[in-house]
Design a protein around this motif. Structure first.
Motif, PDB file in Angstrom:
ATOM      1  N   ASP A 169      52.081 -18.732   0.934  1.00 14.69           N
ATOM      2  CA  ASP A 169      51.283 -19.994   1.225  1.00 14.69           C
ATOM      3  C   ASP A 169      52.218 -21.099   1.446  1.00 14.69           C
ATOM      4  O   ASP A 169      51.494 -21.953   2.461  1.00 14.69           O
ATOM      5  N   ILE A 170      53.103 -21.180   0.872  1.00 14.24           N
ATOM      6  CA  ILE A 170      54.095 -22.409   1.165  1.00 14.24           C
ATOM      7  C   ILE A 170      54.456 -22.469   2.587  1.00 14.24           C
ATOM      8  O   ILE A 170      54.274 -23.430   3.166  1.00 14.24           O
ATOM      9  N   ARG A 171      54.937 -21.408   3.211  1.00 14.75           N
ATOM     10  CA  ARG A 171      55.386 -21.434   4.285  1.00 14.75           C
ATOM     11  C   ARG A 171      54.328 -21.558   5.434  1.00 14.75           C
ATOM     12  O   ARG A 171      54.483 -22.163   6.430  1.00 14.75           O
ATOM     13  N   VAL A 172      52.881 -21.156   5.057  1.00 16.39           N
ATOM     14  CA  VAL A 172      52.062 -20.923   5.924  1.00 16.39           C
ATOM     15  C   VAL A 172      51.803 -22.818   6.104  1.00 16.39           C
ATOM     16  O   VAL A 172      51.241 -23.179   7.081  1.00 16.39           O
ATOM     17  N   LYS A 173      51.592 -23.280   4.750  1.00 18.48           N
ATOM     18  CA  LYS A 173      51.156 -24.685   4.884  1.00 18.48           C
ATOM     19  C   LYS A 173      52.156 -25.464   5.512  1.00 18.48           C
ATOM     20  O   LYS A 173      51.800 -26.399   6.697  1.00 18.48           O
ATOM     21  N   ASN A 174      53.605 -25.165   5.542  1.00 20.92           N
ATOM     22  CA  ASN A 174      54.589 -25.782   6.280  1.00 20.92           C
ATOM     23  C   ASN A 174      54.464 -25.557   7.697  1.00 20.92           C
ATOM     24  O   ASN A 174      54.813 -26.457   8.648  1.00 20.92           O
ATOM     25  N   GLU A 178      54.112 -28.338  10.705  1.00 19.28           N
ATOM     26  CA  GLU A 178      55.126 -28.270  11.689  1.00 19.28           C
ATOM     27  C   GLU A 178      54.489 -28.164  13.085  1.00 19.28           C
ATOM     28  O   GLU A 178      54.838 -28.966  14.153  1.00 19.28           O
ATOM     29  N   HIS A 179      53.379 -27.337  13.099  1.00 19.88           N
ATOM     30  CA  HIS A 179      52.710 -27.247  14.378  1.00 19.88           C
ATOM     31  C   HIS A 179      51.963 -28.782  14.934  1.00 19.88           C
ATOM     32  O   HIS A 179      52.178 -29.147  15.837  1.00 19.88           O
ATOM     33  N   ARG A 180      51.464 -29.428  13.818  1.00 16.27           N
ATOM     34  CA  ARG A 180      50.800 -30.536  13.966  1.00 16.27           C
ATOM     35  C   ARG A 180      51.773 -31.562  14.539  1.00 16.27           C
ATOM     36  O   ARG A 180      51.405 -32.306  15.402  1.00 16.27           O
ATOM     37  N   ALA A 181      53.075 -31.696  14.065  1.00 12.60           N
ATOM     38  CA  ALA A 181      54.020 -32.712  14.228  1.00 12.60           C
ATOM     39  C   ALA A 181      54.488 -31.995  15.695  1.00 12.60           C
ATOM     40  O   ALA A 181      54.452 -33.310  16.632  1.00 12.60           O
ATOM     41  N   ILE A 182      54.816 -31.092  15.975  1.00 12.54           N
ATOM     42  CA  ILE A 182      55.184 -30.503  17.600  1.00 12.54           C
ATOM     43  C   ILE A 182      54.129 -31.084  18.541  1.00 12.54           C
ATOM     44  O   ILE A 182      54.403 -31.766  19.481  1.00 12.54           O
ATOM     45  N   GLU A 200      63.461 -26.939  14.845  1.00 15.43           N
ATOM     46  CA  GLU A 200      63.443 -26.650  13.265  1.00 15.43           C
ATOM     47  C   GLU A 200      62.370 -25.729  12.866  1.00 15.43           C
ATOM     48  O   GLU A 200      62.600 -24.896  11.954  1.00 15.43           O
ATOM     49  N   HIS A 201      61.088 -25.837  13.419  1.00 17.89           N
ATOM     50  CA  HIS A 201      60.178 -24.954  13.405  1.00 17.89           C
ATOM     51  C   HIS A 201      60.466 -23.590  13.359  1.00 17.89           C
ATOM     52  O   HIS A 201      60.273 -22.455  12.630  1.00 17.89           O
ATOM     53  N   ILE A 202      61.093 -22.996  14.375  1.00 14.67           N
ATOM     54  CA  ILE A 202      61.584 -21.555  14.595  1.00 14.67           C
ATOM     55  C   ILE A 202      62.856 -21.204  13.684  1.00 14.67           C
ATOM     56  O   ILE A 202      62.596 -20.154  13.030  1.00 14.67           O
ATOM     57  N   SER A 203      63.572 -22.038  13.387  1.00 15.47           N
ATOM     58  CA  SER A 203      64.536 -21.843  12.214  1.00 15.47           C
ATOM     59  C   SER A 203      64.117 -21.682  11.217  1.00 15.47           C
ATOM     60  O   SER A 203      64.250 -20.803  10.505  1.00 15.47           O
ATOM     61  N   ASN A 204      62.997 -22.376  10.574  1.00 15.71           N
ATOM     62  CA  ASN A 204      62.385 -22.367   9.158  1.00 15.71           C
ATOM     63  C   ASN A 204      61.570 -20.790   9.170  1.00 15.71           C
ATOM     64  O   ASN A 204      61.717 -20.408   8.296  1.00 15.71           O
TER      65      ASN A 204
END
Length: 217
Positions: A169-174, A178-182, A200-204
């Protein structure tokens, strides 16, 4: 299985077998024979043979003379796929920011809103579908076909690992954030920021997928 009815029968069979291999329905090391697939899919050998040739070209299977050996996507493959995506998906995001039309901006904003909605509903299947649509749209906004032809199959090959990752869930929320910021960087036409945030998104995502894979096997 229900009979395939489209004109491109080999394409349909290829896509089904590709999906089944990627998500692990056919295990690595399993042998697929034309006869077995004829019985499973209810079609003739000809389109199956064509689909198997394409799967071998994609390095998802290897012909052994006794059948097709399933290779699938290994943990090592995952690392390579994500490293490639880190390096070139940022370029796709930058190009999307440069080429985004008003209609495209509306589509990006709508997809980000849908992600928020499905995350709040904890509808993970729909959330993953919107994730695919978000990345596909960014690929579509890159001029020419090279980036899209490179990134689309790589993104698809991570499907099994994304299904594991989405249980965190933490990764899903992040990821949603991240998609919103991109998306906002693309809407604003900020090429440098869109590229940086995508990398950064793909690396995470890579880090999380590997962690989940190590936990789940």
């Amino acid at each position: 299985m229900e009979k395939f009815k489209t004109v491109s029968l080999a394409d349909q069979i290829f896509e089904k077998l590709e999906d089944d291999i990627i998500v692990g329905n056919y295990a690595r090391g399993e042998i697929l024979t034309e006869l077995k697939l004829v019985e499973e899919l209810g079609v003739s050998r000809t389109p199956i043979r064509e689909a198997l040739r394409r799967l071998e070209h994609e390095r998802l299977i290897q012909e052994t003379g006794k059948g097709a050996l399933v290779l699938g996507i290994t943990a090592e493959d995952l690392v390579d796929i994500m490293d490639i995506r880190i390096r070139i998906e940022g370029l796709a995001a930058a190009r999307a920011a440069k080429n985004c039309s008003d209609a495209d901006r509306e589509r990006i904003a709508a997809l980000c809103d849908l992600q928020d909605y499905y995350y709040a509903k904890k509808d993970l299947d729909r959330l993953r579908e919107v994730d695919d649509q978000f990345h596909d749209l960014i690929y579509d906004l890159s001029p020419g076909s090279v980036l899209q032809d490179t990134l689309t199959p790589l993104h698809k090959k991570t499907l099994r690992f994304r299904r594991i990752s989405i249980t965190d869930d933490i990764r899903v929320k992040n990821s949603v954030n991240e998609h919103r910021a991109i998306g906002q960087a693309i809407i604003d036409g900020d090429e440098a920021l869109a590229s940086k945030l995508m990398e950064e998104h793909i690396s995470n995502a890579k880090i999380n997928m590997i962690e989940r894979l190590n936990e789940n096997g």
